[in-house]
Design an enzyme around this catalytic site. Structure first.
Site, PDB file in Angstrom:
ATOM      1  N   MET A  32       1.015  -1.153   0.221  1.00 57.01           N
ATOM      2  CA  MET A  32       0.116   0.166   0.009  1.00 57.01           C
ATOM      3  C   MET A  32       0.895   1.330   0.138  1.00 57.01           C
ATOM      4  O   MET A  32       0.275   2.410   0.332  1.00 57.01           O
ATOM      5  CB  MET A  32      -0.899  -0.032   1.183  1.00 57.01           C
ATOM      6  CG  MET A  32      -1.847  -1.100   1.138  1.00 57.01           C
ATOM      7  SD  MET A  32      -3.292  -0.879   2.044  1.00 57.01           S
ATOM      8  CE  MET A  32      -2.892  -0.681   3.851  1.00 57.01           C
ATOM      9  N   LEU A  35       6.696   2.918   1.396  1.00 57.10           N
ATOM     10  CA  LEU A  35       7.753   1.715   1.631  1.00 57.10           C
ATOM     11  C   LEU A  35       8.952   2.005   2.536  1.00 57.10           C
ATOM     12  O   LEU A  35       9.364   2.824   2.666  1.00 57.10           O
ATOM     13  CB  LEU A  35       8.336   1.636   0.175  1.00 57.10           C
ATOM     14  CG  LEU A  35       7.403   1.218  -1.027  1.00 57.10           C
ATOM     15  CD1 LEU A  35       8.028   0.879  -2.057  1.00 57.10           C
ATOM     16  CD2 LEU A  35       6.342   0.070  -0.422  1.00 57.10           C
ATOM     17  N   HIS A  39       9.424  -3.562   3.302  1.00 57.01           N
ATOM     18  CA  HIS A  39       8.839  -3.640   1.911  1.00 57.01           C
ATOM     19  C   HIS A  39      10.075  -4.010   0.999  1.00 57.01           C
ATOM     20  O   HIS A  39       9.953  -4.782   0.037  1.00 57.01           O
ATOM     21  CB  HIS A  39       8.047  -2.529   1.401  1.00 57.01           C
ATOM     22  CG  HIS A  39       6.860  -2.171   2.302  1.00 57.01           C
ATOM     23  ND1 HIS A  39       6.795  -1.165   2.900  1.00 57.01           N
ATOM     24  CD2 HIS A  39       5.640  -2.660   2.207  1.00 57.01           C
ATOM     25  CE1 HIS A  39       5.653  -0.973   3.528  1.00 57.01           C
ATOM     26  NE2 HIS A  39       4.925  -1.965   2.992  1.00 57.01           N
ATOM     27  N   ASP A 152       2.397  -9.369   8.975  1.00 58.22           N
ATOM     28  CA  ASP A 152       0.850  -9.525   8.981  1.00 58.22           C
ATOM     29  C   ASP A 152       0.635 -10.995   8.769  1.00 58.22           C
ATOM     30  O   ASP A 152       0.306 -11.596   7.635  1.00 58.22           O
ATOM     31  CB  ASP A 152       0.421  -8.913   7.666  1.00 58.22           C
ATOM     32  CG  ASP A 152       0.523  -7.245   7.854  1.00 58.22           C
ATOM     33  OD1 ASP A 152      -0.517  -6.705   8.505  1.00 58.22           O
ATOM     34  OD2 ASP A 152       1.530  -6.859   7.304  1.00 58.22           O
ATOM     35  N   SER A 188       4.300   0.934   8.281  1.00 57.12           N
ATOM     36  CA  SER A 188       4.082   2.423   7.668  1.00 57.12           C
ATOM     37  C   SER A 188       3.445   3.123   8.641  1.00 57.12           C
ATOM     38  O   SER A 188       3.405   4.499   8.631  1.00 57.12           O
ATOM     39  CB  SER A 188       3.220   2.130   6.448  1.00 57.12           C
ATOM     40  OG  SER A 188       3.861   1.305   5.516  1.00 57.12           O
TER      41      SER A 188
HETATM   42  O1  PAF Z   1      -0.188  -5.739   3.697  1.00 60.10           O
HETATM   43  C1  PAF Z   1      -0.405  -4.884   2.940  1.00 60.10           C
HETATM   44  O2  PAF Z   1       0.277  -3.841   2.696  1.00 60.10           O
HETATM   45  C2  PAF Z   1      -1.966  -4.900   2.475  1.00 60.10           C
HETATM   46  O3  PAF Z   1      -2.831  -5.742   3.153  1.00 60.10           O
HETATM   47  C3  PAF Z   1      -1.790  -5.570   1.022  1.00 60.10           C
HETATM   48  C4  PAF Z   1      -1.398  -7.133   1.230  1.00 60.10           C
HETATM   49  C5  PAF Z   1      -1.153  -4.906   0.125  1.00 60.10           C
HETATM   50  C6  PAF Z   1      -3.220  -5.572   0.306  1.00 60.10           C
HETATM   51  O4  PAF Z   1      -3.828  -4.272   0.126  1.00 60.10           O
END
Ligand code: PAF
Length: 288
Positions: A32, A35, A39, A152, A188
């Site tokens: 999203m 970064l 990421h 996550d 983030s």
């Molecule tokens: O983990 C994230 O940043 C979001 O949940 C994802 C996997 C990009 C989906 O929008």
């Protein structure tokens, strides 16, 4: 070659066609934006495994509930594109909401069971939004492999489940959480923390690490460790503790003892900022 930015699905597919025709591997790193090193680590893993590395940047409105931080979620596309390129991205897919959810859009992907507890209990509809957008991204780009962070963890299992259930031909790779030197998981949302909140936040990984270490020695007393962890987080000064729980690492079923790989997971709030974290626990030596 500078990284190419595409903003809709026909452009994404056209950009990937030569790579697909030539049999080059295609990796996807869904994000999203905003970064950070977590990421960039995913992007480096992707670049190590495939010639073509697509980074998607899309703040997905469907995974935010009413009153959540969709509006204030950090947006910094130019910096993200430069950082993604530096880490090895070859293509950035940054669609407009109308390209992802055009007028008349009516489909939701919903994964049962795995989504029912933990964050699912506190963020109704969140995992439907995640499952829907990730399914779309996988079908839009048809990558060979897609990378997701273990921070996550529930999301990672939900994505593995939907890929298996819907026969989507992609390999899902989970990558261990990247942390600050004091243990805080990169997120983030960390930019929203005041200096005082930032100090309190370190109690989250500290508490999870202590629980993981104790249960790796003696896996019998899960309930006592959960109670200890909740008391630690309360004493540390979090404004709310959504949950701290021990779960089976594959099914996320609640556990009483650690006899298989497990996970300790927690979500806490500091002001309007919600932080999540989790750590792995291996059963003590000798446990069958
Ligand atoms: O983990 C994230 O940043 C979001 O949940 C994802 C996997 C990009 C989906 O929008």
């Amino acid at each position: 070659m500078p990284v190419t930015i595409v903003r809709d699905v026909p452009a994404l597919r056209a950009a990937l066609r030569p790579a697909r025709t030539q049999g080059q591997g295609i990796a996807l790193v869904p994000t999203m934006g905003a970064l950070h090193e977590g990421h960039l680590t995913l992007i480096r893993h992707a670049a190590a495994s495939c010639r073509q590395v697509v980074v998607s940047i899309f703040v997905n409105p469907r995974q935010f509930g009413a009153g959540e931080d969709f509006q204030r979620y950090p947006r910094q596309e130019a910096a993200d594109v430069a950082n993604a390129e530096g880490a090895g991205a070859t293509l950035v897919f940054a669609p407009d909401p109308a390209a992802m959810y055009p007028g008349g859009y009516a489909t939701t992907v919903s994964v049962a069971r795995l989504t029912e507890g933990l964050c699912g209990a506190f963020r109704p509809g969140h995992f439907d939004g995640v499952a829907t957008v990730v399914t779309k991204l996988l079908l839009q780009g048809l990558p060979d492999v897609a990378f997701f962070g273990e921070k996550d963890y529930q999301q990672l299992l939900v994505i593995r489940r939907l890929v298996a259930d819907l026969d989507i031909p992609v390999r899902i790779e989970g990558v261990p959480t990247v942390r600050e030197p004091d243990g805080l998981a990169l997120s983030s949302r960390n930019v929203f923390l005041s200096p005082g909140q930032r100090r309190v936040a370190t109690a989250l990984p500290r508490t999870l690490a202590a629980i993981a270490a104790r249960l790796a020695q003696d896996g019998r007393d899960v309930a006592a460790q959960e109670a200890w962890g909740l008391a630690e987080l309360r004493a540390a000064g979090f404004d709310a503790i959504d949950y701290l729980e021990l779960r089976d690492a594959d099914t996320l079923a609640p556990i009483d003892v650690v006899v298989r790989p497990a996970r300790v997971l927690a979500a806490v709030r500091l002001g309007t900022t919600r932080l999540i974290d989790n750590m792995p626990i291996l059963p003590p030596e000798g446990v069958p």
